[in-house]
Design an enzyme around this catalytic site. Structure first.
Site, mmCIF file in Angstrom:
data_model
loop_
_atom_site.group_PDB
_atom_site.id
_atom_site.type_symbol
_atom_site.label_atom_id
_atom_site.label_comp_id
_atom_site.label_asym_id
_atom_site.label_seq_id
_atom_site.Cartn_x
_atom_site.Cartn_y
_atom_site.Cartn_z
ATOM 1 C CG ASP A 8 19.711 -44.811 -16.144
ATOM 2 O OD1 ASP A 8 19.059 -44.575 -17.178
ATOM 3 O OD2 ASP A 8 19.205 -45.316 -15.117
ATOM 4 C CE1 TYR A 21 8.178 -48.112 -5.811
ATOM 5 C CE2 TYR A 21 7.702 -47.237 -7.993
ATOM 6 C CZ TYR A 21 8.575 -47.812 -7.105
ATOM 7 O OH TYR A 21 9.844 -48.103 -7.502
ATOM 8 C CE LYS A 78 10.999 -43.575 -17.417
ATOM 9 N NZ LYS A 78 11.970 -43.723 -16.333
ATOM 10 C CE1 TYR A 84 13.158 -46.027 -9.488
ATOM 11 C CE2 TYR A 84 13.299 -45.407 -11.806
ATOM 12 C CZ TYR A 84 12.775 -46.209 -10.799
ATOM 13 O OH TYR A 84 11.889 -47.209 -11.118
#
Ligand code: PLP
Length: 431
Positions: A252, A23, A281, A151
């Site tokens: 998730d 970003y 992750k 997210y």
């Protein structure tokens, strides 16, 4: 320029000229910090300074950096084979990891699809749900119901289920699939539960159920969309409603998996099992990019009966042996450690030491769950300015939006954790 040996300045010059960061803008690049090495919970900067790491590289490095056991696992695998295609081939690290994941994830998840990153594992989960309903002759069940403030990653299907505002859906409106959104859970973790808290979710589910393939959500902790912790009763209610109305449930667990919240997987807080689950992750202890999508027999059998007859996905680096080997070692290390004790210790320390921030008139909320400590400000923070002050204080803490948060390695020592919380309490102190 001799690229073999770059000075600190040369690295920064190349970075500013050519390199994207998450970003970021290359027209107005923000400062970056050159990290030359990392060990335990310490990041070594190119200029010689050392920082205590509060981020675990975004949930990943749960055992800290440069861990001897994990290094050994990678090195041993490197000597055998660093990669081989997965089409028509199986290898020991993948077999071990698949069995481990089946053993430690909630029953009855027992089929594993390996991929390279969290976002891709979400794409795969969504594709599984769509193929499942195609097989049942119900191809119209192709939309997803999800929660605001969620997210799920940056690829297109994943983006379509991120929070519509913070995920900036308007930028890609022409191509994003239009999903169904329920309000984000109102009942915070640990608060009294009222059935009414599920009302909006139930309304969306019953209104759209004939078009819905699945519900997708982050169990208990909504991560990058706001760092909110919600009641396990909500998750229980979602599972029951999905069963009642014949909609699959995708959990998730990319951020929450492998102990971060105090349970090995956050679904355990509610005692539920999703039909499909994503992990990533911390799967490799932060060593390499690897993710997996698990599903139960019902979903796998459904896909087998679909028109394609096969599941339509197959990444080039699927089940990379180096990544699988280090994932095996990381899970071993985790399960052999007193991880519950560690998380409880970190949680208690974060609660006590972040509490002074509650008195600041600039702070909206302070919350802690497991090894996650969050200070939510009333206003958006100046990330670059705050980051600079944290670095000056000797810690690596990267805020975003209104959030200043830490998610340290599980083996962080009490004194190092105190340095992190002291820096937060000090840097956020209103003038
Ligand atoms: C980070 C994250 C993802 C995306 O994973 P990547 O590896 O960055 O693609 C998806 N879902 C959740 C909950 C995450 O925290």
């Amino acid at each position: 320029m001799n690229l073999k040996h770059l000075s600190d300045q040369q690295i920064h010059a190349i970075d500013q000229a050519h390199v994207w960061h998450p970003y970021s803008s290359l027209s107005q690049p923000l400062p970056t910090y050159h990290v030359s090495a990392a060990s335990g919970v310490r990041l070594q900067l190119g200029d010689g300074r050392e920082l205590i790491d509060g981020m675990s590289s975004w949930w990943c490095a749960i055992h800290g950096y440069n861990h001897p056991h994990l290094n050994e696992a990678v090195t041993a695998q490197l000597g055998k084979m660093s990669h081989v295609m997965f089409g028509g081939i199986i290898h020991e690290p993948a077999a071990q990891l698949a069995q481990r994941l089946v053993d430690i994830t909630p029953e009855p998840l027992n089929k594993v699809f390996f991929s390279d990153s969290g976002s891709v594992s979400v794409e795969i989960a969504i594709k599984m749900a769509l193929q499942f309903w195609q097989a049942k002759g119900r191809a119209e069940k192709s939309r997803l119901l999800t929660l605001r403030k969620g997210y799920h990653g940056d690829t297109f299907a994943a983006m379509s289920v991120c929070d519509p505002e913070t995920g900036m859906h308007h930028l890609f409106n022409e191509v994003l699939q239009q999903q169904v959104f329920s309000e984000s859970p109102r009942c915070r973790f640990g608060e009294d539960w009222l059935q009414d808290y599920l009302a909006d979710f139930e309304r969306q589910l019953t209104t759209h159920k004939d078009q819905l393939a699945a519900v997708i959500l982050e169990p208990i902790v909504q991560g990058a969309g706001g760092m909110c912790f919600y009641s396990p009763e909500y998750l229980k209610g979602v599972r029951a409603l999905c069963d009642e109305h014949d909609v699959l449930l995708i959990a998730d667990e990319i951020a929450t998996g492998f102990g971060r919240t105090g349970k090995l997987f956050a679904c355990e807080w509610a005692g539920i099992s999703p039909d499909i689950m994503c992990v990533g992750k911390a799967l490799t202890g932060g060593y390499m990019s690897l993710a997996a999508t698990l599903c139960n027999d019902k979903v796998a059998a459904g896909i087998g009966e679909s028109e394609a007859g096969v599941f339509m996905h197959g990444p080039t680096f699927m089940a990379n042996p180096l990544a699988c080997a280090v994932a095996n070692a990381s899970i071993e290390l985790l399960l052999e450690s007193d991880w519950q004790g560690n998380i409880a210790r970190i949680e208690a320390q974060l609660e006590k030491q972040l509490a002074p921030c509650k008195a600041y008139n600039t702070v909206a909320d302070v919350r802690v769950l497991g090894a996650i400590g969050v200070v939510e400000m009333k206003d958006f923070v100046d990330v670059a300015a705050l980051q600079k002050r944290f670095v000056e204080a000797g810690v690596w803490i990267r805020p975003f939006a209104k959030l200043v948060y830490v998610m340290p390695a599980f083996n962080i020592e009490a004194a190092d954790l105190s340095s992190l919380t002291a820096a937060i309490v000090d840097v956020l102190k209103p003038d």
